[in-house]
Design an enzyme around this catalytic site. Structure first.
Site, PDB file in Angstrom:
ATOM      1  N   ASP A  10      37.913  43.475  41.176  1.00  0.00           N
ATOM      2  CA  ASP A  10      38.666  44.721  41.253  1.00  0.00           C
ATOM      3  C   ASP A  10      38.531  45.251  42.688  1.00  0.00           C
ATOM      4  O   ASP A  10      37.824  44.678  43.522  1.00  0.00           O
ATOM      5  CB  ASP A  10      38.075  45.706  40.234  1.00  0.00           C
ATOM      6  CG  ASP A  10      38.660  47.094  40.336  1.00  0.00           C
ATOM      7  OD1 ASP A  10      39.896  47.214  40.303  1.00  0.00           O
ATOM      8  OD2 ASP A  10      37.881  48.057  40.465  1.00  0.00           O
ATOM      9  N   ALA A  12      38.837  49.393  44.034  1.00  0.00           N
ATOM     10  CA  ALA A  12      38.091  50.658  44.128  1.00  0.00           C
ATOM     11  C   ALA A  12      36.929  50.686  43.140  1.00  0.00           C
ATOM     12  O   ALA A  12      37.092  50.381  41.959  1.00  0.00           O
ATOM     13  CB  ALA A  12      39.016  51.844  43.878  1.00  0.00           C
ATOM     14  N   LYS A  51      48.987  52.771  38.568  1.00  0.00           N
ATOM     15  CA  LYS A  51      48.964  54.192  38.910  1.00  0.00           C
ATOM     16  C   LYS A  51      50.145  54.989  38.357  1.00  0.00           C
ATOM     17  O   LYS A  51      49.987  56.163  38.009  1.00  0.00           O
ATOM     18  CB  LYS A  51      48.868  54.369  40.427  1.00  0.00           C
ATOM     19  CG  LYS A  51      47.668  53.685  41.073  1.00  0.00           C
ATOM     20  CD  LYS A  51      46.361  53.993  40.356  1.00  0.00           C
ATOM     21  CE  LYS A  51      45.190  53.286  41.013  1.00  0.00           C
ATOM     22  NZ  LYS A  51      43.974  53.309  40.183  1.00  0.00           N
ATOM     23  N   ASP A 184      34.391  47.556  37.647  1.00  0.00           N
ATOM     24  CA  ASP A 184      33.532  48.715  37.392  1.00  0.00           C
ATOM     25  C   ASP A 184      34.049  49.621  36.284  1.00  0.00           C
ATOM     26  O   ASP A 184      33.450  50.657  36.023  1.00  0.00           O
ATOM     27  CB  ASP A 184      33.382  49.542  38.672  1.00  0.00           C
ATOM     28  CG  ASP A 184      34.692  50.187  39.108  1.00  0.00           C
ATOM     29  OD1 ASP A 184      34.791  51.430  39.052  1.00  0.00           O
ATOM     30  OD2 ASP A 184      35.620  49.461  39.478  1.00  0.00           O
TER      31      ASP A 184
END
EC number: 3.11.1.1
Length: 265
Positions: A10, A12, A51, A184
């Site tokens: 991933d 960010a 997004k 994450d």
């Protein structure tokens, strides 16, 4: 024993942006500009999806709809959502251009993967425009994945397996158990499980923890351990095969799947 052929990261909260702080700030700024306040935890619960979809989910939250109606005497329209996204995108592009830093051990892990002839790829909730800037800035810092995929390259974004499947096809990989997804968020783990690959969740830099490195250092030990245990439980429930504190622990996991011959090649 099956050698690992590819590790998919991933962005960010994993490779850049310790704590995944920039997207949260961008979402909050976009809605704040419209006079709407959104709690950080509500933003983070869907972190990792594309997004545009994330904006749409936030816009559908009952508290956001109530606040919007109270302010504008009407519901949120598609045009409103587009305006929110445009503000969000410009804010995040600016942050990526000026604030991008690598999380700890990224370059060491990259060196390990290259030494063991393991492909490096990425999937993301970023748009192509965001990914282009993130990749450029990370490249200036020394991070160079071979293949970077966004939702615009495939039919469906995360948690669907399409981006991982795209990467496997590009590298002629047929066995998903030779692929590792590192991320994450819950969405990262779900994406990996849906693709049938091994999954590794990160704690310290994660969106789930949501802290800068400085704030993590200042966190009392008892609080830190409690939060780490909670995040581990969340990532495991989402399908994580392994949960690690940071990327420095990844090579030890990968070594379990390498044949002795390849390990010492």
């Amino acid at each position: 024993m099956t050698d690992i052929q590819c590790v998919i990261f991933d962005w960010a909260g994993t490779i850049i942006d310790f704590g995944s702080l920039d997207p949260v700030l961008a979402f909050q700024s976009a809605f704040n500009a419209a006079g709407i306040q959104i709690d950080t935890d509500r933003i983070r619960q869907d972190m990792g999806i594309e997004k545009h979809e994330h904006i749409a989910k936030l816009a559908k939250m009952p508290e956001v709809q109530r606040a919007w109606f109270a302010k504008y005497k009407r519901g949120i329209t598609d045009a409103d959502q587009l305006q929110l996204f445009n503000y969000f995108e410009q804010f995040l592009l600016n942050r990526l251009s000026t604030e991008t830093t690598l999380t700890p051990a990224v370059l060491q892990v990259q060196t390990y993967l290259k030494a063991h002839h393991i492909h490096i790829a990425t999937t993301t909730g970023y748009t192509k425009a965001m990914l282009a800037i993130a990749a450029k800035q990370a490249g200036l810092l020394g991070y160079h994945p071979e293949l970077m995929v966004s939702k615009e390259d495939v039919a469906a974004g995360r948690p669907a397996p399409d981006m991982i499947n795209h990467i496997m096809t590009a590298f002629n990989i047929t066995d998903p158990q030779t692929v590792v997804k590192v991320g994450d968020t819950v969405i990262d783990m779900q994406e990996g499980k849906n693709a049938g690959v091994l999954t590794v969740g990160l704690i310290e830099s994660s969106s789930l923890l949501g802290l800068s490195q400085a704030k993590l250092i200042d966190l009392p030990q008892k609080t830190r351990l409690a939060k780490f245990a909670e995040i581990t439980k969340t990532l495991k429930a989402a399908g994580a095969d392994y949960v690690i504190h940071n990327l420095s622990e990844l090579p030890a996991i990968l070594a379990k799947y390498q044949t002795p011959q390849k390990e010492h090649a």
